[in-house]
Design a protein around this motif. Sequence first.
Motif, PDB file in Angstrom:
ATOM      1  N   SER A  49     -11.912  -6.141  -3.111  1.00 20.81           N
ATOM      2  CA  SER A  49     -12.692  -6.396  -1.891  1.00 20.81           C
ATOM      3  C   SER A  49     -12.408  -5.347  -0.807  1.00 20.81           C
ATOM      4  O   SER A  49     -13.279  -5.034  -0.002  1.00 20.81           O
ATOM      5  CB  SER A  49     -12.424  -7.805  -1.366  1.00 20.81           C
ATOM      6  OG  SER A  49     -11.103  -7.907  -0.881  1.00 20.81           O
ATOM      7  N   GLN A  50     -11.186  -4.813  -0.801  1.00 19.26           N
ATOM      8  CA  GLN A  50     -10.841  -3.775   0.171  1.00 19.26           C
ATOM      9  C   GLN A  50     -11.028  -2.366  -0.393  1.00 19.26           C
ATOM     10  O   GLN A  50     -10.823  -1.384   0.324  1.00 19.26           O
ATOM     11  CB  GLN A  50      -9.375  -3.945   0.615  1.00 19.26           C
ATOM     12  CG  GLN A  50      -9.075  -5.235   1.337  1.00 19.26           C
ATOM     13  CD  GLN A  50      -9.734  -5.282   2.698  1.00 19.26           C
ATOM     14  OE1 GLN A  50      -9.813  -4.278   3.397  1.00 19.26           O
ATOM     15  NE2 GLN A  50     -10.225  -6.458   3.080  1.00 19.26           N
ATOM     16  N   ASP A  51     -11.359  -2.288  -1.702  1.00 21.52           N
ATOM     17  CA  ASP A  51     -11.474  -0.994  -2.393  1.00 21.52           C
ATOM     18  C   ASP A  51     -10.234  -0.137  -2.114  1.00 21.52           C
ATOM     19  O   ASP A  51     -10.316   1.001  -1.644  1.00 21.52           O
ATOM     20  CB  ASP A  51     -12.745  -0.259  -1.965  1.00 21.52           C
ATOM     21  CG  ASP A  51     -13.016   0.946  -2.880  1.00 21.52           C
ATOM     22  OD1 ASP A  51     -12.487   0.956  -4.019  1.00 21.52           O
ATOM     23  OD2 ASP A  51     -13.730   1.868  -2.446  1.00 21.52           O
ATOM     24  N   LEU A  52      -9.083  -0.732  -2.429  1.00 23.52           N
ATOM     25  CA  LEU A  52      -7.816  -0.123  -2.026  1.00 23.52           C
ATOM     26  C   LEU A  52      -6.825  -0.145  -3.183  1.00 23.52           C
ATOM     27  O   LEU A  52      -6.593  -1.199  -3.787  1.00 23.52           O
ATOM     28  CB  LEU A  52      -7.248  -0.936  -0.841  1.00 23.52           C
ATOM     29  CG  LEU A  52      -5.976  -0.466  -0.177  1.00 23.52           C
ATOM     30  CD1 LEU A  52      -6.223   0.847   0.563  1.00 23.52           C
ATOM     31  CD2 LEU A  52      -5.484  -1.535   0.800  1.00 23.52           C
ATOM     32  N   THR A  69       0.826  -1.215   0.000  1.00 21.86           N
ATOM     33  CA  THR A  69       0.000   0.000   0.000  1.00 21.86           C
ATOM     34  C   THR A  69       0.856   1.259   0.000  1.00 21.86           C
ATOM     35  O   THR A  69       0.322   2.368  -0.106  1.00 21.86           O
ATOM     36  CB  THR A  69      -0.918   0.026   1.229  1.00 21.86           C
ATOM     37  OG1 THR A  69      -0.119  -0.090   2.407  1.00 21.86           O
ATOM     38  CG2 THR A  69      -1.922  -1.117   1.174  1.00 21.86           C
ATOM     39  N   LEU A  70       2.183   1.102   0.136  1.00 20.86           N
ATOM     40  CA  LEU A  70       3.090   2.245   0.162  1.00 20.86           C
ATOM     41  C   LEU A  70       4.144   2.111  -0.933  1.00 20.86           C
ATOM     42  O   LEU A  70       4.533   1.009  -1.312  1.00 20.86           O
ATOM     43  CB  LEU A  70       3.791   2.347   1.521  1.00 20.86           C
ATOM     44  CG  LEU A  70       2.905   2.641   2.734  1.00 20.86           C
ATOM     45  CD1 LEU A  70       3.721   2.504   4.019  1.00 20.86           C
ATOM     46  CD2 LEU A  70       2.285   4.027   2.631  1.00 20.86           C
ATOM     47  N   LEU A  71       4.639   3.250  -1.398  1.00 25.59           N
ATOM     48  CA  LEU A  71       5.727   3.285  -2.376  1.00 25.59           C
ATOM     49  C   LEU A  71       7.030   3.483  -1.606  1.00 25.59           C
ATOM     50  O   LEU A  71       7.323   4.585  -1.123  1.00 25.59           O
ATOM     51  CB  LEU A  71       5.505   4.436  -3.362  1.00 25.59           C
ATOM     52  CG  LEU A  71       6.567   4.627  -4.448  1.00 25.59           C
ATOM     53  CD1 LEU A  71       6.669   3.398  -5.326  1.00 25.59           C
ATOM     54  CD2 LEU A  71       6.257   5.863  -5.281  1.00 25.59           C
ATOM     55  N   ALA A  93      11.480   5.199  -8.010  1.00 27.72           N
ATOM     56  CA  ALA A  93      10.994   4.693  -9.298  1.00 27.72           C
ATOM     57  C   ALA A  93       9.497   4.922  -9.393  1.00 27.72           C
ATOM     58  O   ALA A  93       8.802   5.016  -8.372  1.00 27.72           O
ATOM     59  CB  ALA A  93      11.306   3.207  -9.446  1.00 27.72           C
ATOM     60  N   LYS A  94       8.989   5.007 -10.624  1.00 31.09           N
ATOM     61  CA  LYS A  94       7.551   5.123 -10.846  1.00 31.09           C
ATOM     62  C   LYS A  94       6.923   3.740 -10.730  1.00 31.09           C
ATOM     63  O   LYS A  94       7.398   2.792 -11.351  1.00 31.09           O
ATOM     64  CB  LYS A  94       7.272   5.707 -12.225  1.00 31.09           C
ATOM     65  CG  LYS A  94       7.739   7.151 -12.380  1.00 31.09           C
ATOM     66  CD  LYS A  94       7.459   7.656 -13.792  1.00 31.09           C
ATOM     67  CE  LYS A  94       8.001   9.062 -13.981  1.00 31.09           C
ATOM     68  NZ  LYS A  94       7.806   9.559 -15.360  1.00 31.09           N
ATOM     69  N   PRO A  95       5.846   3.618  -9.952  1.00 29.40           N
ATOM     70  CA  PRO A  95       5.270   2.288  -9.724  1.00 29.40           C
ATOM     71  C   PRO A  95       4.161   1.942 -10.710  1.00 29.40           C
ATOM     72  O   PRO A  95       3.605   2.800 -11.391  1.00 29.40           O
ATOM     73  CB  PRO A  95       4.671   2.441  -8.326  1.00 29.40           C
ATOM     74  CG  PRO A  95       4.199   3.870  -8.319  1.00 29.40           C
ATOM     75  CD  PRO A  95       5.229   4.654  -9.116  1.00 29.40           C
ATOM     76  N   PHE A  96       3.839   0.654 -10.759  1.00 35.54           N
ATOM     77  CA  PHE A  96       2.590   0.199 -11.361  1.00 35.54           C
ATOM     78  C   PHE A  96       1.546   0.174 -10.250  1.00 35.54           C
ATOM     79  O   PHE A  96       1.810  -0.316  -9.148  1.00 35.54           O
ATOM     80  CB  PHE A  96       2.735  -1.208 -11.944  1.00 35.54           C
ATOM     81  CG  PHE A  96       3.466  -1.253 -13.252  1.00 35.54           C
ATOM     82  CD1 PHE A  96       2.783  -1.055 -14.453  1.00 35.54           C
ATOM     83  CD2 PHE A  96       4.827  -1.496 -13.296  1.00 35.54           C
ATOM     84  CE1 PHE A  96       3.459  -1.100 -15.661  1.00 35.54           C
ATOM     85  CE2 PHE A  96       5.509  -1.543 -14.505  1.00 35.54           C
ATOM     86  CZ  PHE A  96       4.817  -1.341 -15.695  1.00 35.54           C
ATOM     87  N   ILE A  97       0.366   0.697 -10.531  1.00 37.46           N
ATOM     88  CA  ILE A  97      -0.696   0.773  -9.531  1.00 37.46           C
ATOM     89  C   ILE A  97      -1.807  -0.199  -9.920  1.00 37.46           C
ATOM     90  O   ILE A  97      -2.218  -0.263 -11.074  1.00 37.46           O
ATOM     91  CB  ILE A  97      -1.251   2.204  -9.422  1.00 37.46           C
ATOM     92  CG1 ILE A  97      -0.121   3.184  -9.078  1.00 37.46           C
ATOM     93  CG2 ILE A  97      -2.349   2.280  -8.367  1.00 37.46           C
ATOM     94  CD1 ILE A  97      -0.529   4.643  -9.113  1.00 37.46           C
ATOM     95  N   THR A  98      -2.262  -0.970  -8.948  1.00 36.32           N
ATOM     96  CA  THR A  98      -3.372  -1.892  -9.180  1.00 36.32           C
ATOM     97  C   THR A  98      -4.428  -1.638  -8.105  1.00 36.32           C
ATOM     98  O   THR A  98      -4.276  -0.736  -7.273  1.00 36.32           O
ATOM     99  CB  THR A  98      -2.883  -3.354  -9.173  1.00 36.32           C
ATOM    100  OG1 THR A  98      -3.960  -4.209  -9.548  1.00 36.32           O
ATOM    101  CG2 THR A  98      -2.346  -3.766  -7.817  1.00 36.32           C
ATOM    102  N   HIS A  99      -5.504  -2.411  -8.138  1.00 35.29           N
ATOM    103  CA  HIS A  99      -6.603  -2.149  -7.199  1.00 35.29           C
ATOM    104  C   HIS A  99      -7.071  -3.455  -6.575  1.00 35.29           C
ATOM    105  O   HIS A  99      -7.311  -4.442  -7.270  1.00 35.29           O
ATOM    106  CB  HIS A  99      -7.773  -1.476  -7.936  1.00 35.29           C
ATOM    107  CG  HIS A  99      -8.835  -0.951  -7.012  1.00 35.29           C
ATOM    108  ND1 HIS A  99      -8.680   0.220  -6.292  1.00 35.29           N
ATOM    109  CD2 HIS A  99     -10.056  -1.455  -6.673  1.00 35.29           C
ATOM    110  CE1 HIS A  99      -9.775   0.427  -5.562  1.00 35.29           C
ATOM    111  NE2 HIS A  99     -10.615  -0.584  -5.767  1.00 35.29           N
ATOM    112  N   HIS A 100      -7.186  -3.433  -5.254  1.00 34.85           N
ATOM    113  CA  HIS A 100      -7.715  -4.569  -4.495  1.00 34.85           C
ATOM    114  C   HIS A 100      -9.223  -4.357  -4.352  1.00 34.85           C
ATOM    115  O   HIS A 100      -9.674  -3.490  -3.597  1.00 34.85           O
ATOM    116  CB  HIS A 100      -7.032  -4.623  -3.123  1.00 34.85           C
ATOM    117  CG  HIS A 100      -7.287  -5.882  -2.361  1.00 34.85           C
ATOM    118  ND1 HIS A 100      -8.554  -6.349  -2.070  1.00 34.85           N
ATOM    119  CD2 HIS A 100      -6.439  -6.782  -1.816  1.00 34.85           C
ATOM    120  CE1 HIS A 100      -8.475  -7.463  -1.375  1.00 34.85           C
ATOM    121  NE2 HIS A 100      -7.196  -7.753  -1.214  1.00 34.85           N
TER     122      HIS A 100
END
Length: 497
Positions: free
Chosen positions: A220-223, A204-206, A211-218
């Motif tokens: 069930s936790q809406d996170l 949940t933290l960078l 570096a630039k991250p890839f972001i995804t979505h959980h």
Amino acid sequence: MSERKLSEQELVRREKAKNLRELGYDPFGQRYDRDAYAAQIKGKYKDTSHDELEAASYTVKIAGRIMFIRKMGKASFISIKDKTGPIQVYISINDVGEDMYNIFKTADIGDIVGIYGKVMKTKTGEITVKCLEYTPLVKALRPLPEKFHGLTDIEERYRRRYVDLIMNDESKRVAFLRPKIIRSIQSFLDNLGFVEVETPVLSTLLTGASAKPFITHHNSQDLDMYLRIALELPLKRLLVGGMEAVYEIGRVFRNEGMDPKHNPEFTLMELYQVYSDLEGMMDITEKLFLNIANNVIGKLDYHWYGYDINLAGPWKRISMVDAIKEVTGIDFKKEMTVEEALELAAEHKIEVAEHERTVGHIINLFFEKYVEETLIQPTFLYGHPVEISPLTKKNKDDPRFVDRFELFIGGREFANAYTELNDPDDQLERFEEQLKEKDLGNDEANDIDMDFIEALEYGMPPAGGVGYGIDRLVMLFTESESIRDVILFPTMKPLDK
């Protein structure tokens, strides 16, 4: 199946597959218990004479892909290739019978077959298997590329790696060498008392690198979550927990460009050892590379990117400011203001972004422009500015710099190491400075990881740590000049793009 216009060859091959099925053979495989490989047979019998082989009647069961066919009426030669290489097969109507020989005559280059036969030598001295029983295993419905041209489009080589591995012995050599290199690293570290561990890919933290991250979505936790950009902070938590010497070899993901040196997902190894420091990480690194060179590859000299590189130690060790002084004559050891550093940058045509307006960042910009590509032979470059090293312990003699090194070979970075920062208050202050950089537009700056600060408050022993790009390491040892040559399935743009 989607509509696709089949070539004449493909139509003929499909008809042959249909005929095989009518004769009771599954054209797409069955179990086949082979007992030998091409390279084993060649090695075992290379010094055995033709007459000795004739008299002894050594039999083998082999299997592989047909790469060459020369039909000569009632007798033929084929070459089949398994994972160890090719071997010649002689097949005659007198040995296998008319029915089986007729089935063989429908074979095409690319088909996979099983051969039971007797080891022999031809008049020219080539180890050959005389076929006594021929088994069609898999009918290749597509023809292989023409032998001498293969996949001439480099993009197609990477996109269709399975064909590249069939046709290109160098690609296969690298594919088998990479895991050997990784196994040797694991064995080397295990023997030093390190423990290999696994840590989370999602966070949940960078944290852990710039570096630039890839972001995804959980869901069930809406996170929103990040795919990890480094391995560092979870491994250091394990030092707090008492594991003392740990390493991980794992995939990391950075949302950056693709070129011969970079792939968005790549393999990183990080190791950490309590009661060690920067010097200890230098020693481990040099020994690790020499272990691979001597025990896996068998040589110390490599030709890479046009350079002749020798890994024999001891390797050069030099500070960043001394390296800059050697090339430019500028002495950044001297105290200077940001204004003075900006003036030097302007004089040397170095652009400074808003978040880089510190002396430390400007020193690093000088290094990247004037020095990095000149470090050809193995060089430990140490003494980085504190501003670009948020997880590293400050140098006790000059707190403007930190106890960090990068290993450069052939003008490229191979490792990044620290005397690890274990002061929780200092670490929190560095994280806060990173947040300020993020506010100024640095989208690679780290978040504050308060759980890690809490872990440090329990006490992390003094420690050294180092990270290695495994792909680049394999590139050096296989003398490959593109990261795509050492990753079996590199990231590729979709064809419709």
